[in-house]
Design a protein around this motif. Structure first.
Motif, short mmCIF file in Angstrom:
data_model
loop_
_atom_site.label_atom_id
_atom_site.label_comp_id
_atom_site.label_asym_id
_atom_site.label_seq_id
_atom_site.Cartn_x
_atom_site.Cartn_y
_atom_site.Cartn_z
N ASP B 370 -2.18 -7.34 -5.09
CA ASP B 370 -0.83 -7.25 -3.87
C ASP B 370 0.18 -6.44 -4.75
O ASP B 370 0.84 -5.65 -4.15
N LEU B 371 0.31 -6.75 -5.92
CA LEU B 371 1.44 -6.05 -6.71
C LEU B 371 1.08 -4.40 -6.62
O LEU B 371 1.94 -3.79 -6.42
N PHE B 372 -0.28 -4.11 -6.80
CA PHE B 372 -0.56 -2.60 -6.59
C PHE B 372 -0.31 -2.12 -5.30
O PHE B 372 0.18 -0.97 -5.10
N LYS B 373 -0.90 -3.02 -4.22
CA LYS B 373 -0.64 -2.32 -2.65
C LYS B 373 0.70 -2.03 -2.44
O LYS B 373 0.82 -1.34 -1.67
N THR B 374 1.59 -3.11 -2.74
CA THR B 374 3.03 -2.75 -2.55
C THR B 374 3.49 -1.43 -3.02
O THR B 374 4.02 -0.64 -2.26
N GLN B 375 3.02 -0.99 -4.21
CA GLN B 375 3.51 0.12 -4.65
C GLN B 375 2.71 1.39 -3.96
O GLN B 375 3.50 2.24 -3.62
N LEU B 376 1.27 1.12 -3.78
CA LEU B 376 0.72 2.26 -2.92
C LEU B 376 1.40 2.52 -1.64
O LEU B 376 1.60 3.62 -1.14
N ARG B 377 1.74 1.67 -0.90
CA ARG B 377 2.49 1.61 0.39
C ARG B 377 3.70 2.43 0.38
O ARG B 377 3.94 3.21 1.23
N ALA B 378 4.41 1.99 -0.77
CA ALA B 378 5.67 2.78 -0.77
C ALA B 378 5.50 4.37 -1.27
O ALA B 378 6.22 5.18 -0.82
N ILE B 379 4.40 4.52 -1.99
CA ILE B 379 4.27 5.84 -2.35
C ILE B 379 3.71 6.83 -1.04
O ILE B 379 4.29 7.71 -0.85
N LEU B 380 2.87 5.95 -0.56
CA LEU B 380 2.31 6.79 0.59
C LEU B 380 3.13 6.96 1.81
O LEU B 380 3.38 8.11 2.23
N ARG B 381 4.24 5.98 2.14
CA ARG B 381 5.20 6.38 3.02
C ARG B 381 5.93 7.31 2.68
O ARG B 381 6.49 8.19 3.33
N ALA B 382 6.43 7.48 1.23
CA ALA B 382 7.47 8.38 0.89
C ALA B 382 6.72 9.89 0.76
O ALA B 382 7.57 10.86 0.86
#
Lengths: 86, 579
Positions: B370-382
């Motif tokens: 979950d911790l990882f996915k939150t970061q991946l989502r933020a990077i993808l959106r950016a």
């Protein structure tokens, strides 16, 4: 009126961006424009006030306007808050 | 005797010390007679007007000498003097308390200075200096004194002061003041920023420099190391004279390369980018002529707080960096590299015997998805806001890479379902810092878009020598043939699959290493922002073809000392640039 804006300037609201915010706010002489952040509220028309909020990149700040051209003032000051000026 | 401070502006100054004495300013509280209050108000108003007139002149002089950008701080000072919240409050205080103008102004300024001093960002704390500068100027006007010039010297001095205000600094004459040292201040103080632009070597934060050094003491100021040498011997002076000459020549040359692409003598373009640790550093990268960011460490988002950063906070930070650098410039974001020696209070990690070999970085992320996915989502959106790429730290096995990529695919599918935009072609790479990964680089290369070699850890793991342990520091050998051969394997493996290979460790900015790395075919060099221009000057003077030969010979040698000496002797450009 009230709306939240996010600071984008990487170095936060230091002297130059604060000056730009204050100048923009003073283009609306008949509106009261305040910034609210971290439990403090200051006039956007005072560079000292704006600086003392110590806003950093990513901080969300409330802009509150009243009086003539409140809506225009809200958008104009908000836009400067989100501008990157180094 | 040596004094250690903070390196504020690089360069060397050699000369006698001059200690600037603080003029004590009278801020005694005096109650004045009611009949005199209006006279006192107008005395303060008059002093403020005089201060504004002085600032107008300093602003114009600075704009002419250093450019508009540096003059704007004085425009701000003028705005402060026009501000109701500052001068207005002081005038009000004179009236309501029947006190002298000096006291009223000092009190109001002090309140503001206290607010800034308590802020948690160093940058904002430094703003206290602006209010000190402004109020000092008004107090001087009230006293009727002319402030002494800092340039009344027959031959160049090294100036020591408790602090230099922005206006003091802007008015320094480089031919009279060879360098300056202050007791307080940091790298982001205005005086430090200005010193860098004015190219006056400076050391700040010496704590008690003005008390330790005497007027006329012979001084060497080393602005690169933040060092003051008092009463140096003749040999030291001679050595520093040579450094100084070389440095000044290099500075002149660097200016020609600032916003140019990095092209070798034989016309090969390599990418010269910067390592950054937070969004503020992005400006430094841009101002130092970096072509982008080769390593954006994301730990700052997670450290110094009580809970995980939200997706939105991360998205804002990544977007800020992408927008600061501009659409085309690449920004390589490294996913969370926590653990090891970096702890988070809210992520309870067990105490480990060998934290560098333990539960850290991608190992945590693959475990706490979950911790990882939150970061991946933020990077993808950016990723829609610029040329964003992403890489995983500490990959040791192919299985880990596949698992990370699977979680990435899952995250993308979720975004698709929610109709959230991201760059579908975002490049995804991995750091190579574990020898195991270097050795199977041929297998890994098939499943990434790029490699970035993290030399600090790669050296530590290859040599099995803790880089924090001084007893084994002699084994931290980036030039060891074993390390160089691993680097070659990684670059070759990437190229064989048509992928690119970069490096984001300290070695990438090392002037002696650059010829070898260029010869080995490295495509991207990522380093601290201040190393970018010297590296560009060097790369512009090297031909990749010639360096292939140098690298091949170096990799056959037996000792790291031998390799470094060989490069420095054989590659004249390295010798010219090493300061």
């Amino acid at each position: 009126m009230e709306k939240q804006f996010t600071i984008k300037n990487p170095q936060g609201i230091h002297a130059r961006p604060a000056g730009a915010i204050m100048k923009k706010a003073n283009e609306f002489p008949n509106a009261t424009i305040s910034l609210e952040f971290n439990g403090r509220k200051v006039s956007a028309k005072s560079i000292t006030g704006v600086l003392t909020l110590g806003m950093k990149a990513g901080d969300a700040v409330n802009v509150i306007t009243e009086g003539d051209q409140a809506a225009e003032a809200l958008d104009a000051v908000g836009a400067v808050l989100e501008t990157v000026l180094d | 005797m040596q004094l250690k401070g903070i390196a504020a502006a690089s360069g060397y100054a050699i000369g006698p010390a001059f200690i600037m004495q603080e003029q004590a300013q009278d801020v005694e509280r005096k109650v004045i007679d009611a009949s005199q209050v209006e006279a006192e108000v107008s005395r303060l108003q008059h002093a403020v007007n005089q201060a504004m007139a002085e600032l107008e002149k300093i602003k114009d002089d600075t704009a002419a000498k250093l450019g508009e950008h540096h003059a704007e701080i004085f425009a701000t000072h003028i705005l402060v003097l026009q501000d109701e919240e500052f001068v207005g409050q002081a005038l009000e205080k004179v009236r309501s308390e029947s006190v002298n103008a000096e006291y009223a102004l000092h009190e109001v300024a002090q309140q503001l200075i206290d607010i800034f001093s308590s802020m948690d960002s160093e940058y904002m704390r430094e703003r206290a200096a602006d209010f000190r500068d402004v109020s000092k100027r008004v107090l001087a006007a009230l006293s009727g004194e002319k402030s002494a010039s800092l340039n009344d010297f027959e031959s160049p001095v090294v100036l020591f002061a408790h602090d230099l205000t922005p206006s003091d600094t802007a008015q320094l004459d480089r031919s009279k003041v060879a360098g300056f040292a202050t007791n307080i201040g940091g790298r982001t103080s205005h005086s430090a920023i200005m010193a860098r632009s004015m190219e006056i070597p400076a050391v700040v934060g010496l704590k008690n420099g003005t008390e330790t050094v005497n007027n006329g003491d012979m001084i060497i100021l080393d602005g690169a190391r933040g060092l003051i040498i008092v009463h140096p011997d003749q040999d030291t002076i001679a050595a520093y004279e040579e450094k100084k000459q070389k440095f000044e020549k290099r500075q002149e040359e660097m200016k020609l390369y600032k916003d140019k692409p990095t092209v070798t003598l034989d016309g090969k373009h390599v990418e010269l980018v910067a390592n950054i640790g937070n969004p503020e550093d992005a400006l430094g990268a841009r101002n130092n002529g970096a072509e982008g960011v080769g390593l954006f460490r994301t730990e700052f988002l997670y450290m110094g707080r009580d809970n995980f950063p939200t997706e939105e906070e991360q998205y804002q930070a990544y977007t800020t960096v992408a927008e600061t650098l501009g659409k085309e410039k690449p920004v390589v974001i490294r996913t969370l590299d926590i653990g090891g020696d970096k702890e988070l209070p809210y992520l309870e990690l067990p105490h480990e015997m060998n934290p560098f070999l333990g539960y850290r970085a991608i190992r945590i992320c693959l475990d706490q998805v979950d911790l990882f996915k939150t970061q991946l989502r933020a990077i993808l959106r950016a990723s829609v806001h610029g040329n964003i790429k992403m890489m995983y730290p500490m990959i040791a096995t192919l299985a880990e890479l596949r698992q990370a990529n699977a979680i990435l695919d899952e995250t993308k599918a979720e975004l698709d379902k929610e109709g959230i935009a991201y760059n579908k072609d975002m490049e995804v790479g991995m750091m190579v810092e574990i020898p195991a990964a270097a050795i199977i680089a041929d297998q890994l290369a098939k499943e990434v878009d790029f490699f970035s070699i993290g030399t600090n850890d790669l050296v530590q793991y290859t040599m099995a020598a803790d880089r924090m342990n001084e007893k084994v520091s002699h084994l931290t050998q980036p030039f060891n043939p074993a390390v160089l051969r691993l680097i070659r394997m990684v670059i070759d493996a990437a190229h064989k699959e048509g992928k690119w290979a970069g490096m984001c460790g300290e070695m990438a900015g090392n002037l002696t290493a650059i010829p070898i790395l260029l010869g080995l075919g490295l495509d991207e060099f990522s380093m601290s922002a201040s190393s970018v221009l010297p590296a560009r000057v060097l790369l512009s003077r090297l031909s990749r073809e010639d360096m292939q030969d140098i690298a091949a010979q170096a990799l056959m040698m037996e000792h790291e000392d031998e390799i470094q000496r060989f490069v420095q002797e054989r590659v004249e450009a390295v010798n010219q640039l090493l300061v």
